[in-house]
Design a protein around this motif. Structure first.
Motif, PDB file in Angstrom:
ATOM      1  N   THR A 226       0.850  -1.163  -0.099  1.00 25.07           N
ATOM      2  CA  THR A 226       0.076  -0.157  -0.103  1.00 25.07           C
ATOM      3  C   THR A 226       0.860   1.086  -0.085  1.00 25.07           C
ATOM      4  OG1 THR A 226      -1.837  -1.216   1.184  1.00 25.07           O
ATOM      5  CG2 THR A 226      -1.834   1.303   1.197  1.00 25.07           C
ATOM      6  N   GLU A 227       0.529   2.208  -0.985  1.00 29.54           N
ATOM      7  CA  GLU A 227       1.694   3.326  -1.232  1.00 29.54           C
ATOM      8  C   GLU A 227       0.599   4.598  -0.440  1.00 29.54           C
ATOM      9  OE1 GLU A 227       4.525   3.426  -2.289  1.00 29.54           O
ATOM     10  OE2 GLU A 227       4.452   1.361  -2.752  1.00 29.54           O
ATOM     11  N   LEU A 228       1.398   5.480   0.091  1.00 31.18           N
ATOM     12  CA  LEU A 228       0.652   6.426   1.156  1.00 31.18           C
ATOM     13  C   LEU A 228       1.450   7.735   0.573  1.00 31.18           C
ATOM     14  CD1 LEU A 228      -1.469   6.989   3.042  1.00 31.18           C
ATOM     15  CD2 LEU A 228       0.295   7.068   4.861  1.00 31.18           C
ATOM     16  N   ALA A 229       0.873   8.412  -0.161  1.00 29.70           N
ATOM     17  CA  ALA A 229       1.535   9.936  -0.570  1.00 29.70           C
ATOM     18  C   ALA A 229       1.491  10.890   0.172  1.00 29.70           C
ATOM     19  CB  ALA A 229       0.719  10.346  -1.942  1.00 29.70           C
ATOM     20  N   GLN A 230       2.182  11.878  -0.107  1.00 29.80           N
ATOM     21  CA  GLN A 230       2.135  13.313   0.794  1.00 29.80           C
ATOM     22  C   GLN A 230       0.668  13.631   0.965  1.00 29.80           C
ATOM     23  OE1 GLN A 230       5.560  16.196   0.750  1.00 29.80           O
ATOM     24  NE2 GLN A 230       4.133  17.195  -0.816  1.00 29.80           N
ATOM     25  N   TYR A 231       0.523  14.209   1.985  1.00 32.88           N
ATOM     26  CA  TYR A 231      -0.805  14.668   2.342  1.00 32.88           C
ATOM     27  C   TYR A 231      -2.128  13.804   2.506  1.00 32.88           C
ATOM     28  CZ  TYR A 231       1.745  18.931   1.147  1.00 32.88           C
ATOM     29  OH  TYR A 231       2.804  20.039   0.937  1.00 32.88           O
ATOM     30  N   SER A 232      -1.823  12.698   2.611  1.00 39.43           N
ATOM     31  CA  SER A 232      -2.822  11.394   2.905  1.00 39.43           C
ATOM     32  C   SER A 232      -2.491  10.768   4.099  1.00 39.43           C
ATOM     33  CB  SER A 232      -2.761  10.583   1.657  1.00 39.43           C
ATOM     34  OG  SER A 232      -1.557   9.836   1.519  1.00 39.43           O
ATOM     35  N   MET A 233      -3.697  10.157   4.453  1.00 35.24           N
ATOM     36  CA  MET A 233      -3.679   9.524   5.856  1.00 35.24           C
ATOM     37  C   MET A 233      -4.000   8.164   5.602  1.00 35.24           C
ATOM     38  SD  MET A 233      -5.702  10.328   9.415  1.00 35.24           S
ATOM     39  CE  MET A 233      -4.531  12.036   9.765  1.00 35.24           C
ATOM     40  N   ALA A 234      -3.434   7.210   6.207  1.00 39.40           N
ATOM     41  CA  ALA A 234      -4.049   5.890   6.400  1.00 39.40           C
ATOM     42  C   ALA A 234      -4.555   5.730   7.603  1.00 39.40           C
ATOM     43  CB  ALA A 234      -2.749   4.831   5.943  1.00 39.40           C
ATOM     44  N   VAL A 235      -5.805   4.890   7.577  1.00 39.83           N
ATOM     45  CA  VAL A 235      -6.396   4.671   8.903  1.00 39.83           C
ATOM     46  C   VAL A 235      -6.233   3.295   8.943  1.00 39.83           C
ATOM     47  CG1 VAL A 235      -8.728   4.690  10.147  1.00 39.83           C
ATOM     48  CG2 VAL A 235      -8.201   6.419   8.428  1.00 39.83           C
ATOM     49  N   LEU A 236      -5.681   2.915  10.274  1.00 44.94           N
ATOM     50  CA  LEU A 236      -5.217   1.435  10.521  1.00 44.94           C
ATOM     51  C   LEU A 236      -6.042   0.874  11.727  1.00 44.94           C
ATOM     52  CD1 LEU A 236      -2.489   3.045   9.641  1.00 44.94           C
ATOM     53  CD2 LEU A 236      -1.782   0.646   9.366  1.00 44.94           C
ATOM     54  N   GLN A 237      -6.654  -0.305  11.555  1.00 39.95           N
ATOM     55  CA  GLN A 237      -7.385  -0.897  12.806  1.00 39.95           C
ATOM     56  C   GLN A 237      -6.461  -1.985  13.256  1.00 39.95           C
ATOM     57  OE1 GLN A 237     -10.008  -0.341  14.177  1.00 39.95           O
ATOM     58  NE2 GLN A 237     -10.679   1.334  12.186  1.00 39.95           N
ATOM     59  N   SER A 238      -5.996  -1.851  14.766  1.00 41.08           N
ATOM     60  CA  SER A 238      -5.035  -2.605  15.360  1.00 41.08           C
ATOM     61  C   SER A 238      -3.660  -3.191  14.749  1.00 41.08           C
ATOM     62  CB  SER A 238      -5.768  -4.027  15.866  1.00 41.08           C
ATOM     63  OG  SER A 238      -7.124  -3.621  16.415  1.00 41.08           O
ATOM     64  N   PRO A 239      -2.785  -1.978  14.426  1.00 41.11           N
ATOM     65  CA  PRO A 239      -1.720  -2.043  13.620  1.00 41.11           C
ATOM     66  C   PRO A 239      -0.665  -2.780  14.241  1.00 41.11           C
ATOM     67  CG  PRO A 239      -1.922   0.358  14.481  1.00 41.11           C
ATOM     68  CD  PRO A 239      -3.078  -0.459  15.031  1.00 41.11           C
ATOM     69  N   ARG A 240      -0.956  -3.924  14.557  1.00 42.93           N
ATOM     70  CA  ARG A 240       0.151  -4.989  15.169  1.00 42.93           C
ATOM     71  C   ARG A 240       1.325  -5.191  14.557  1.00 42.93           C
ATOM     72  NH1 ARG A 240      -1.841  -3.497  20.065  1.00 42.93           N
ATOM     73  NH2 ARG A 240      -4.429  -3.944  20.364  1.00 42.93           N
ATOM     74  N   SER A 241       2.368  -4.696  14.672  1.00 40.52           N
ATOM     75  CA  SER A 241       3.845  -4.982  14.091  1.00 40.52           C
ATOM     76  C   SER A 241       3.735  -4.511  12.509  1.00 40.52           C
ATOM     77  CB  SER A 241       4.069  -6.547  14.082  1.00 40.52           C
ATOM     78  OG  SER A 241       3.958  -7.038  15.681  1.00 40.52           O
ATOM     79  N   VAL A 242       2.907  -3.277  12.327  1.00 41.42           N
ATOM     80  CA  VAL A 242       2.894  -2.972  10.875  1.00 41.42           C
ATOM     81  C   VAL A 242       4.356  -2.018  10.666  1.00 41.42           C
ATOM     82  CG1 VAL A 242       1.811  -1.322   9.287  1.00 41.42           C
ATOM     83  CG2 VAL A 242       0.375  -2.943  10.699  1.00 41.42           C
ATOM     84  N   VAL A 243       4.672  -2.296   9.496  1.00 47.67           N
ATOM     85  CA  VAL A 243       6.065  -1.751   9.116  1.00 47.67           C
ATOM     86  C   VAL A 243       5.798  -0.503   7.926  1.00 47.67           C
ATOM     87  CG1 VAL A 243       8.595  -1.792   8.285  1.00 47.67           C
ATOM     88  CG2 VAL A 243       7.448  -3.378  10.026  1.00 47.67           C
ATOM     89  N   VAL A 244       6.237   0.488   8.490  1.00 48.43           N
ATOM     90  CA  VAL A 244       6.060   1.490   7.244  1.00 48.43           C
ATOM     91  C   VAL A 244       7.683   1.758   6.871  1.00 48.43           C
ATOM     92  CG1 VAL A 244       6.303   3.385   8.913  1.00 48.43           C
ATOM     93  CG2 VAL A 244       5.313   3.766   6.692  1.00 48.43           C
ATOM     94  N   THR A 245       7.898   2.027   5.526  1.00 50.65           N
ATOM     95  CA  THR A 245       9.055   2.317   4.799  1.00 50.65           C
ATOM     96  C   THR A 245       8.986   3.752   3.967  1.00 50.65           C
ATOM     97  OG1 THR A 245       9.514  -0.049   4.697  1.00 50.65           O
ATOM     98  CG2 THR A 245      10.744   1.374   3.381  1.00 50.65           C
TER      99      THR A 245
END
Length: 305
Positions: A226-245
């Motif tokens: 999943t790509e997340l661009a500038q000025y956008s927001m990801a909504v996550l439910q129970s983000p256990r051990s989620v890694v962002v790069t």
């Protein structure tokens, strides 16, 4: 800051990719006369993330001498407002008598509770020269049994906000607990607010919480595919051990915590009860709110009146 935009709720889209990502929110951009504001919350289909009900990214805005932020007195109920600046300065005044310049890295927590009025302007020394303003304005809903708490004001200088180094990624925890540190900023329920700066290619494991909104203030990141661009927001439910790069140099802001339940919102008023908002509107029109100390002559009228 007062809700100056004419549309409260913003759009959103569902995504496929990282299983923890429920939605991606994209902002509605509003020009407020000399500077722009990007609103992420509230959104259609997503009114709150944890206890957070409002998320605005203002600027960056460059002002010439003689111009700048000049928000007249306006009221709030049922929330605590959080102001966090990346650049610039805002002068806060309120009906409790508070007078506080807000500078980059500080946390300004204004508890509206049963009702407060404040203004956001600039010191003459700031507006007399060319200057820049850039930052976030957030509203935090209060638990139903604390919505009528007496109003209060808390200011936390940047030096008091704890930091952590997570495998070379600098993180600040502005509210709540994460990454082994605890913020001194007062909370009313389970609340999280943090920021992180990543260089291109760096990764960060997101903190565990019931709900999390991950906002890209600058740069771009990926969460799995999943790509997340500038000025956008990801909504996550129970983000256990989620890694962002980070795909490039990136500044992230994360908000979350435990959900509080449904809230009604109209203009600057938030409550678990519709009738309380109606009362606040009547009180503002009738002049029953206490005036801002040192800023008594102006006020923002109730929209539509």
């Amino acid at each position: 800051m007062s809700n100056l935009a004419d549309q409260l709720e913003q759009g959103c889209e569902t995504v496929t990719g990282c299983a923890a990502v429920e939605l991606i929110l994209t902002p509605r951009v509003t020009d407020l006369g000399g500077f722009s504001v990007r609103r992420l919350l509230p959104a259609i289909g997503k009114k709150l993330i944890g206890p957070w009900v409002f998320f605005d990214h203002m600027g960056p805005a460059d002002f010439t001498a003689g111009s700048g932020i000049n928000v007249a007195p306006h009221p709030h109920i049922g929330i605590a407002t959080v102001t966090y600046l990346f650049e610039g300065e805002i002068l806060h005044r309120d009906s409790l008598g508070s007078l506080q310049p807000i500078r980059p890295g500080d946390i300004n927590l204004m508890v509206a509770g049963s009702g407060i009025v404040h203004s956001e302007r600039e010191r003459p020394e700031i507006s007399a020269e060319d200057h820049r303003l850039h930052g976030l304005q957030l509203w935090l809903a209060l638990p139903a049994d604390q919505e009528e708490t007496p109003p209060a004001f808390h200011h936390y200088p940047g030096a008091e906000i704890p930091t952590a180094d997570i495998d070379g990624v600098p993180v600040r925890v502005m509210m709540g607990q994460a990454y082994g540190v605890t913020s001194p900023v007062h909370t009313f329920s389970e609340t999280l607010y943090f920021e992180a700066h990543l260089r291109a290619g760096q990764s960060l494991t997101l903190p565990n919480t019931d709900e999390l909104g991950l906002y890209v203030a600058a740069g771009a990141v990926s969460l799995g595919d999943t790509e997340l661009a500038q000025y956008s927001m990801a909504v996550l439910q129970s983000p256990r051990s989620v890694v962002v790069t980070a795909q490039q140099e990136t500044r992230l802001a994360g908000i979350g915590g435990a959900p509080l339940g449904k809230r009604f919102m109209e203009w600057n008023f938030v409550s678990s009860r519709k009738e309380r908002i109606a009362q606040a509107k009547d009180d503002w029109m009738a002049g029953r709110f206490t005036k801002v100390v040192g800023d008594e002559e102006e006020w923002i009228p109730l929209p539509g009146r």
